[in-house]
Design a protein around this motif. Structure first.
Motif, PDB file in Angstrom:
ATOM      1  N   GLU A  48       0.805  -1.231   0.000  1.00  0.00           N
ATOM      2  CA  GLU A  48       0.000   0.000   0.000  1.00  0.00           C
ATOM      3  C   GLU A  48       0.835   1.276   0.000  1.00  0.00           C
ATOM      4  O   GLU A  48       0.267   2.371   0.012  1.00  0.00           O
ATOM      5  N   ARG A  49       2.157   1.159  -0.031  1.00  0.00           N
ATOM      6  CA  ARG A  49       2.981   2.360  -0.005  1.00  0.00           C
ATOM      7  C   ARG A  49       2.803   3.142  -1.310  1.00  0.00           C
ATOM      8  O   ARG A  49       2.522   2.568  -2.369  1.00  0.00           O
ATOM      9  N   GLY A  50       2.988   4.445  -1.220  1.00  0.00           N
ATOM     10  CA  GLY A  50       2.778   5.287  -2.386  1.00  0.00           C
ATOM     11  C   GLY A  50       3.843   5.147  -3.449  1.00  0.00           C
ATOM     12  O   GLY A  50       3.582   5.308  -4.641  1.00  0.00           O
ATOM     13  N   ASP A  51       5.068   4.817  -3.038  1.00  0.00           N
ATOM     14  CA  ASP A  51       6.191   4.725  -3.970  1.00  0.00           C
ATOM     15  C   ASP A  51       6.499   3.262  -4.265  1.00  0.00           C
ATOM     16  O   ASP A  51       6.934   2.522  -3.385  1.00  0.00           O
ATOM     17  N   HIS A  52       6.248   2.831  -5.491  1.00  0.00           N
ATOM     18  CA  HIS A  52       6.535   1.465  -5.944  1.00  0.00           C
ATOM     19  C   HIS A  52       5.904   0.396  -5.047  1.00  0.00           C
ATOM     20  O   HIS A  52       6.618  -0.413  -4.436  1.00  0.00           O
ATOM     21  N   PRO A  53       4.580   0.370  -4.948  1.00  0.00           N
ATOM     22  CA  PRO A  53       3.938  -0.703  -4.182  1.00  0.00           C
ATOM     23  C   PRO A  53       4.212  -2.062  -4.820  1.00  0.00           C
ATOM     24  O   PRO A  53       4.310  -2.169  -6.046  1.00  0.00           O
ATOM     25  N   ILE A  54       4.353  -3.080  -3.986  1.00  0.00           N
ATOM     26  CA  ILE A  54       4.619  -4.421  -4.491  1.00  0.00           C
ATOM     27  C   ILE A  54       3.303  -5.176  -4.671  1.00  0.00           C
ATOM     28  O   ILE A  54       2.240  -4.738  -4.239  1.00  0.00           O
ATOM     29  N   THR A  55       3.413  -6.324  -5.313  1.00  0.00           N
ATOM     30  CA  THR A  55       2.314  -7.283  -5.409  1.00  0.00           C
ATOM     31  C   THR A  55       2.725  -8.520  -4.622  1.00  0.00           C
ATOM     32  O   THR A  55       3.858  -8.987  -4.743  1.00  0.00           O
ATOM     33  N   ALA A  56       1.816  -9.040  -3.805  1.00  0.00           N
ATOM     34  CA  ALA A  56       2.121 -10.224  -2.996  1.00  0.00           C
ATOM     35  C   ALA A  56       1.033 -11.268  -3.167  1.00  0.00           C
ATOM     36  O   ALA A  56      -0.153 -10.975  -3.001  1.00  0.00           O
ATOM     37  N   LEU A  57       1.448 -12.486  -3.515  1.00  0.00           N
ATOM     38  CA  LEU A  57       0.566 -13.653  -3.504  1.00  0.00           C
ATOM     39  C   LEU A  57       0.904 -14.443  -2.247  1.00  0.00           C
ATOM     40  O   LEU A  57       2.073 -14.772  -2.023  1.00  0.00           O
ATOM     41  N   TRP A  58      -0.109 -14.782  -1.457  1.00  0.00           N
ATOM     42  CA  TRP A  58       0.106 -15.335  -0.112  1.00  0.00           C
ATOM     43  C   TRP A  58      -0.764 -16.572   0.037  1.00  0.00           C
ATOM     44  O   TRP A  58      -1.993 -16.490  -0.003  1.00  0.00           O
ATOM     45  N   ILE A  59      -0.152 -17.734   0.197  1.00  0.00           N
ATOM     46  CA  ILE A  59      -0.887 -18.964   0.486  1.00  0.00           C
ATOM     47  C   ILE A  59      -1.129 -19.043   1.988  1.00  0.00           C
ATOM     48  O   ILE A  59      -0.212 -18.830   2.789  1.00  0.00           O
ATOM     49  N   THR A  60      -2.358 -19.348   2.379  1.00  0.00           N
ATOM     50  CA  THR A  60      -2.643 -19.448   3.806  1.00  0.00           C
ATOM     51  C   THR A  60      -3.633 -20.571   4.091  1.00  0.00           C
ATOM     52  O   THR A  60      -4.471 -20.916   3.252  1.00  0.00           O
ATOM     53  N   HIS A  61      -3.500 -21.153   5.283  1.00  0.00           N
ATOM     54  CA  HIS A  61      -4.518 -22.027   5.858  1.00  0.00           C
ATOM     55  C   HIS A  61      -5.188 -21.348   7.045  1.00  0.00           C
ATOM     56  O   HIS A  61      -6.099 -21.920   7.649  1.00  0.00           O
ATOM     57  N   ARG A  62      -4.716 -20.156   7.392  1.00  0.00           N
ATOM     58  CA  ARG A  62      -5.274 -19.411   8.515  1.00  0.00           C
ATOM     59  C   ARG A  62      -6.361 -18.473   7.979  1.00  0.00           C
ATOM     60  O   ARG A  62      -6.078 -17.381   7.482  1.00  0.00           O
ATOM     61  N   LEU A  63      -7.595 -18.898   8.091  1.00  0.00           N
ATOM     62  CA  LEU A  63      -8.681 -18.171   7.434  1.00  0.00           C
ATOM     63  C   LEU A  63      -8.881 -16.773   7.999  1.00  0.00           C
ATOM     64  O   LEU A  63      -9.391 -15.891   7.288  1.00  0.00           O
ATOM     65  N   GLU A  64      -8.463 -16.529   9.236  1.00  0.00           N
ATOM     66  CA  GLU A  64      -8.604 -15.182   9.791  1.00  0.00           C
ATOM     67  C   GLU A  64      -7.747 -14.167   9.036  1.00  0.00           C
ATOM     68  O   GLU A  64      -8.043 -12.964   9.050  1.00  0.00           O
ATOM     69  N   GLU A  65      -6.695 -14.639   8.355  1.00  0.00           N
ATOM     70  CA  GLU A  65      -5.853 -13.726   7.586  1.00  0.00           C
ATOM     71  C   GLU A  65      -6.585 -13.153   6.372  1.00  0.00           C
ATOM     72  O   GLU A  65      -6.220 -12.079   5.867  1.00  0.00           O
TER      73      GLU A  65
END
Length: 226
Positions: A176-193
């Motif tokens: 969410e940073r204004g300068d060069h935000p990244i893209t993240a793919l995140w595998i999870t089993h923790r549904l609260e995330e």
């Protein structure tokens, strides 16, 4: 709508079989709408980790195409599997271009550490870090190596709730940073995330479903098998 040319990641009919003939990916297609934190859930064996290895270029698909506008970088569940040198600075330098000057190298190390909340840790021995700090250091290593499409394979599975939250905060801040935000793919089993991501998809039988809000996906799911 984001076009294929500008989307951070586009998969078109990606198929992969193991040497035994067993399919791992079966015509998997998706398009990420833009930078952000995108989570994937699914039962063990549905193809999530295989998908990451295809995106990272570690294995080649049997058919289909993968297009990304950034540089993929894997972050594993256990950071000890990718932290190889004794200090934070020396480990980050391992993945950086050898053509950088000493000043550029030091500046990049400091910036990557600051980005994950580890400012001033350059000479800190890695064996003195907590599990959450090690995972943030692994993320810093991806950033120092110019990674801007992070592939996080259950990065909080071994962490307690406090350090789980710290890692999530770091990734969200980078996305969410204004300068060069990244893209993240995140595998999870923790549904609260799922409540904290920008979008989520269910993977079944080697295919990704549509991207939905994390809350909407969570409400329709039972906990994936562990």
């Amino acid at each position: 709508m984001t076009s294929a040319a500008t989307a951070p990641l586009v998969l078109e009919s990606v198929t992969f079989h193991w040497p035994s003939g067993r399919p791992a990916l079966s015509g998997c297609s998706t398009r990420l709408p833009g930078p952000g934190l995108w989570m994937i859930v699914g039962r063990n064996g549905c193809g999530k980790s295989t998908l990451f290895r295809v995106i990272a270029g570690l294995i080649s698909p049997d058919a289909g195409t993968v297009h990304s506008t950034g540089k993929p970088a894997l972050v594993f569940q256990n950071p000890d599997h990718q932290l190889l040198l004794p200090t934070c600075s020396s480990d980050l330098q391992l993945g950086m271009p050898a053509t950088l000057s000493r000043h550029e190298t030091e500046a990049r190390v400091s910036r990557a550490l600051a980005d994950v909340g580890l400012a001033g840790f350059e000479e800190r021995p890695i064996h003195t870090l907590s599990g959450g700090q090690k995972q943030r250091l692994a993320i810093a290593g991806a950033l120092a190596g110019d990674g801007d499409l992070l592939l996080l394979d259950e990065p909080t599975a071994l962490l307690d709730p406090e350090h789980q939250g710290d890692v999530l905060d770091v990734i969200l801040g980078l996305c969410e940073r204004g300068d060069h935000p990244i893209t993240a793919l995140w595998i999870t089993h923790r549904l609260e995330e799922l409540d904290r991501c920008h979008g989520a998809a269910l993977m079944e039988s080697g295919r990704l479903g549509p991207w939905r809000s994390g809350a909407a996906l969570r409400s329709g799911l039972k906990r994936p098998g562990g």
